[in-house]
Design a protein around this motif. Structure first.
Motif, PDB file in Angstrom:
ATOM      1  N   GLY A  13       0.697  -1.001  -0.082  1.00  0.00           N
ATOM      2  CA  GLY A  13       0.040   0.103  -0.020  1.00  0.00           C
ATOM      3  C   GLY A  13       0.871   1.341  -0.175  1.00  0.00           C
ATOM      4  N   ARG A  14       2.096   1.058   0.143  1.00  0.00           N
ATOM      5  CA  ARG A  14       2.970   2.274  -0.042  1.00  0.00           C
ATOM      6  C   ARG A  14       3.254   2.804  -1.294  1.00  0.00           C
ATOM      7  NH1 ARG A  14       9.052   2.278   2.479  1.00  0.00           N
ATOM      8  NH2 ARG A  14       9.448   4.533   1.722  1.00  0.00           N
ATOM      9  N   SER A  54       1.975  16.490  14.428  1.00  0.00           N
ATOM     10  CA  SER A  54       2.545  15.931  13.833  1.00  0.00           C
ATOM     11  C   SER A  54       2.256  14.489  13.531  1.00  0.00           C
ATOM     12  CB  SER A  54       4.127  15.808  14.175  1.00  0.00           C
ATOM     13  OG  SER A  54       4.878  16.874  14.159  1.00  0.00           O
ATOM     14  N   SER A  55       1.588  14.139  14.520  1.00  0.00           N
ATOM     15  CA  SER A  55       0.883  12.591  14.583  1.00  0.00           C
ATOM     16  C   SER A  55      -0.262  12.612  13.584  1.00  0.00           C
ATOM     17  CB  SER A  55       0.415  12.202  15.965  1.00  0.00           C
ATOM     18  OG  SER A  55       1.536  12.307  16.867  1.00  0.00           O
ATOM     19  N   ILE A  56      -1.066  13.768  13.665  1.00  0.00           N
ATOM     20  CA  ILE A  56      -2.232  13.630  12.648  1.00  0.00           C
ATOM     21  C   ILE A  56      -1.628  13.879  11.176  1.00  0.00           C
ATOM     22  CG2 ILE A  56      -4.079  14.954  11.925  1.00  0.00           C
ATOM     23  CD1 ILE A  56      -4.694  15.933  14.839  1.00  0.00           C
ATOM     24  N   GLY A  57      -0.722  14.916  10.822  1.00  0.00           N
ATOM     25  CA  GLY A  57      -0.355  15.245   9.618  1.00  0.00           C
ATOM     26  C   GLY A  57       0.591  14.095   8.983  1.00  0.00           C
ATOM     27  N   ILE A  58       1.605  13.801   9.807  1.00  0.00           N
ATOM     28  CA  ILE A  58       2.639  12.719   9.308  1.00  0.00           C
ATOM     29  C   ILE A  58       1.717  11.371   9.057  1.00  0.00           C
ATOM     30  CG2 ILE A  58       4.607  11.418   9.681  1.00  0.00           C
ATOM     31  CD1 ILE A  58       5.738  13.935  10.782  1.00  0.00           C
ATOM     32  N   GLY A  59       0.910  11.237  10.285  1.00  0.00           N
ATOM     33  CA  GLY A  59       0.167   9.680  10.579  1.00  0.00           C
ATOM     34  C   GLY A  59      -0.645   9.496   9.407  1.00  0.00           C
ATOM     35  N   ALA A  60      -1.582  10.656   8.959  1.00  0.00           N
ATOM     36  CA  ALA A  60      -2.753  10.446   7.869  1.00  0.00           C
ATOM     37  C   ALA A  60      -1.928  10.203   6.643  1.00  0.00           C
ATOM     38  CB  ALA A  60      -3.246  11.899   7.766  1.00  0.00           C
ATOM     39  N   LEU A 103       1.083   8.785   6.246  1.00  0.00           N
ATOM     40  CA  LEU A 103       1.739   7.273   6.089  1.00  0.00           C
ATOM     41  C   LEU A 103       0.808   6.391   5.938  1.00  0.00           C
ATOM     42  CD1 LEU A 103       4.403   7.921   8.728  1.00  0.00           C
ATOM     43  CD2 LEU A 103       4.811   7.747   6.412  1.00  0.00           C
ATOM     44  N   LEU A 104      -0.455   6.523   6.621  1.00  0.00           N
ATOM     45  CA  LEU A 104      -1.698   5.756   6.370  1.00  0.00           C
ATOM     46  C   LEU A 104      -2.019   5.478   4.923  1.00  0.00           C
ATOM     47  CD1 LEU A 104      -3.486   6.399   9.544  1.00  0.00           C
ATOM     48  CD2 LEU A 104      -2.514   4.100   8.952  1.00  0.00           C
ATOM     49  N   ASP A 105      -1.916   6.649   4.039  1.00  0.00           N
ATOM     50  CA  ASP A 105      -2.029   6.663   2.944  1.00  0.00           C
ATOM     51  C   ASP A 105      -1.078   5.742   2.093  1.00  0.00           C
ATOM     52  OD1 ASP A 105      -4.401   8.146   3.169  1.00  0.00           O
ATOM     53  OD2 ASP A 105      -3.725   9.867   2.177  1.00  0.00           O
ATOM     54  N   GLY A 106       0.175   5.724   2.578  1.00  0.00           N
ATOM     55  CA  GLY A 106       1.229   5.119   1.890  1.00  0.00           C
ATOM     56  C   GLY A 106       2.067   6.097   1.445  1.00  0.00           C
ATOM     57  N   ILE A 107       1.920   7.468   1.872  1.00  0.00           N
ATOM     58  CA  ILE A 107       2.651   8.537   1.284  1.00  0.00           C
ATOM     59  C   ILE A 107       3.976   8.874   2.174  1.00  0.00           C
ATOM     60  CG2 ILE A 107       2.844  11.020   0.785  1.00  0.00           C
ATOM     61  CD1 ILE A 107      -0.205  10.360  -0.404  1.00  0.00           C
ATOM     62  N   GLY A 108       5.019   8.827   1.884  1.00  0.00           N
ATOM     63  CA  GLY A 108       6.055   9.484   2.876  1.00  0.00           C
ATOM     64  C   GLY A 108       7.067   8.540   2.665  1.00  0.00           C
ATOM     65  N   ASP A 109       8.435   9.098   2.594  1.00  0.00           N
ATOM     66  CA  ASP A 109       9.592   8.142   2.708  1.00  0.00           C
ATOM     67  C   ASP A 109      10.594   8.511   3.908  1.00  0.00           C
ATOM     68  OD1 ASP A 109       9.185   6.759  -0.119  1.00  0.00           O
ATOM     69  OD2 ASP A 109       8.665   8.877  -0.416  1.00  0.00           O
ATOM     70  N   THR A 110      10.455   9.667   4.437  1.00  0.00           N
ATOM     71  CA  THR A 110      11.301  10.079   5.640  1.00  0.00           C
ATOM     72  C   THR A 110      10.776  11.099   6.262  1.00  0.00           C
ATOM     73  OG1 THR A 110      13.584  11.065   6.230  1.00  0.00           O
ATOM     74  CG2 THR A 110      12.578  11.690   4.326  1.00  0.00           C
ATOM     75  N   ILE A 111      10.667  11.324   7.673  1.00  0.00           N
ATOM     76  CA  ILE A 111       9.837  12.156   8.412  1.00  0.00           C
ATOM     77  C   ILE A 111      10.694  12.979   9.288  1.00  0.00           C
ATOM     78  CG2 ILE A 111       8.140  10.452   8.186  1.00  0.00           C
ATOM     79  CD1 ILE A 111       8.254   9.990  10.931  1.00  0.00           C
ATOM     80  N   ARG A 112      10.143  14.227   9.615  1.00  0.00           N
ATOM     81  CA  ARG A 112      10.811  14.998  10.470  1.00  0.00           C
ATOM     82  C   ARG A 112       9.641  15.299  11.438  1.00  0.00           C
ATOM     83  NH1 ARG A 112      12.985  20.766  11.400  1.00  0.00           N
ATOM     84  NH2 ARG A 112      13.671  20.508  13.831  1.00  0.00           N
ATOM     85  N   VAL A 113       9.672  15.334  12.826  1.00  0.00           N
ATOM     86  CA  VAL A 113       8.713  15.826  13.615  1.00  0.00           C
ATOM     87  C   VAL A 113       9.351  17.035  14.218  1.00  0.00           C
ATOM     88  CG1 VAL A 113       7.447  15.536  15.909  1.00  0.00           C
ATOM     89  CG2 VAL A 113       7.804  13.387  14.271  1.00  0.00           C
ATOM     90  N   SER A 114       8.958  18.219  13.885  1.00  0.00           N
ATOM     91  CA  SER A 114       9.389  19.398  14.339  1.00  0.00           C
ATOM     92  C   SER A 114       8.755  19.823  15.920  1.00  0.00           C
ATOM     93  CB  SER A 114       9.206  20.418  13.546  1.00  0.00           C
ATOM     94  OG  SER A 114       9.413  20.548  12.361  1.00  0.00           O
ATOM     95  N   ILE A 115       9.554  20.078  16.795  1.00  0.00           N
ATOM     96  CA  ILE A 115       9.341  20.481  18.019  1.00  0.00           C
ATOM     97  C   ILE A 115      10.019  21.948  18.621  1.00  0.00           C
ATOM     98  CG2 ILE A 115       8.944  19.883  20.525  1.00  0.00           C
ATOM     99  CD1 ILE A 115       8.623  16.952  19.449  1.00  0.00           C
ATOM    100  N   THR A 116       9.448  22.756  19.052  1.00  0.00           N
ATOM    101  CA  THR A 116      10.155  23.889  19.769  1.00  0.00           C
ATOM    102  C   THR A 116      10.832  23.145  21.076  1.00  0.00           C
ATOM    103  OG1 THR A 116       8.741  25.208  18.733  1.00  0.00           O
ATOM    104  CG2 THR A 116      10.162  26.180  20.530  1.00  0.00           C
ATOM    105  N   GLY A 117      12.021  22.898  21.300  1.00  0.00           N
ATOM    106  CA  GLY A 117      12.313  22.363  22.391  1.00  0.00           C
ATOM    107  C   GLY A 117      13.545  21.152  22.173  1.00  0.00           C
TER     108      GLY A 117
END
Ligand code: SF4
Length: 349
Positions: free
Chosen positions: A6-7, A215-221, A223-237
């Motif tokens: 599905g990716r 990030s969990s909603i955006g990246i997760g949605a 990835l569940l669609d099979g879209i995305g090859d590398t991820i970065r979660v941006s956090i101030t901190g």
């Protein structure tokens, strides 16, 4: 087009020795937060990132000293380095010369065609890919009054065209927005029309709690669609939190089998034990564990045994003590003060 898992199938490129796209595992990356020219600080931060599970690290390159620092940083680390550059092609050339494994630069921001040609030649000579990183703040305001998903995609396509005209295809793309629906829609639109590998992220996501949710909603949605090859979660901190969050996102989606996955009850009036304190202690003591294990901590014996028995190892706590489960079977009764040590013993076995 997507494969059997599905990716969505993308072209593959390499950042150092890390494959991105194609059938490569989805990689985790982050960006250092200290000045790149402060080499000891950068190295300390990279070490913490690597220990947490970071696989690619990006460094901001605002000046020549920072570009030159890449050479010394590369001498002391093995993790692939991405040089993040805005506008100045000389800094890009200097970073390539110093050993950067990839660049993040938008070719449309360079001054003229000669600069783009020089950049592409240097990347080609050293087999270095370029990430085109579009975000809502960088779209062409003369053409788009609002940073819509369509504007993000259009802007990326403009930058891509410049490189493709020079027959350069070692391209990775990001389409970030701090507005999650816009970011999700932009990546979905892009994935319909092009097969370059995608770096997912929600930009300027804020401090810890908000950043994790967005990030969990955006990246997760995606990835569940099979879209995305590398991820970065941006956090101030603290940057290490980015890696912990990225690992949790991938593990929650079944895309990685590593680290300790905690199954813990929310607790209620029946609890016989401080579940939260126990889970926090376990997480702190196991945060660098790479092997995958499901560990259950349940606050009573009403629902506890059922849930705990589905984990690789777990406890259900009663009035006078606790039951330790392993692979669905009770292995022993323990006292409450043995709970943490008994679980750790099973985890580190
Ligand atoms: S496992 Fe027990 S304490 Fe935890 S929420 Fe369920 S009933 Fe309440």
């Amino acid at each position: 087009m997507s494969d059997q898992t599905g990716r969505r199938k993308t072209r593959q490129l390499y950042i150092g020795n890390v494959p991105i796209g194609g059938d490569a595992p989805i990689s985790i990356q982050s960006m250092t937060s200290c000045p790149t020219k402060n080499i000891p600080l950068v190295l300390a931060e990279i070490k913490r990132l690597e220990e947490a599970g970071c696989e690619i690290v990006r460094l901001g390159i605002p000046d020549e000293e920072s570009a030159r620092a890449i050479r010394l940083i590369k001498n002391e680390t093995r993790i692939p380095i991405v040089a993040d550059i805005h506008f100045d092609y000389r800094l890009a050339l200097e970073s390539i010369e110093a050993g950067a494994d990839a660049l993040r630069i938008n070719p449309g921001n360079l001054r003229n065609k000669e600069q783009v040609q020089a950049l592409v030649k240097a990347c080609r000579d050293k087999n270095i890919p370029i990430r085109i990183g579009v975000n809502s703040g960088s779209i062409d305001k003369t053409r788009f009054s609002h940073p819509t998903a369509e504007a993000l995609v259009d802007s990326a396509l403009e930058h891509i065209k410049i490189l493709e005209e020079l027959e350069f295809f070692e391209i990775k793309v990001s389409l970030k927005s701090s507005h999650v629906p816009t970011m999700v829609r932009a990546y979905r639109l892009f994935a319909e029309i092009r097969d370059y590998p995608l770096h997912l992220g929600v930009t300027e996501a804020g401090t810890y709690e908000q950043a994790i949710v967005k990030s969990s909603i955006g990246i997760g949605a995606l990835l569940l669609d099979g879209i995305g090859d590398t991820i970065r979660v941006s956090i101030t901190g603290d940057v290490v939190k980015e890696i912990e969050a990225a690992r949790t996102i991938l593990r929650s989606l079944g895309l990685r089998k590593e680290g300790i996955e905690i199954i813990s009850c929310p607790t209620c009036a029946r609890k016989e034990f401080d579940v939260e304190a126990a889970v926090n202690e376990l997480l702190e003591k196991t945060k660098h564990v790479k092997k995958y294990l499901k560990v259950a901590v349940m606050g009573c014996v009403v629902n506890g045994p059922g849930e705990a028995s589905e984990a690789d190892v777990g406890v259900a706590v009663g009035k006078t003590g606790a039951v330790l489960f392993k692979n669905g079977k009770v292995i022993k009764n323990i006292s409450k003060d043995q709970i943490i040590s008994a679980l750790l013993e099973e985890i580190f076995q």
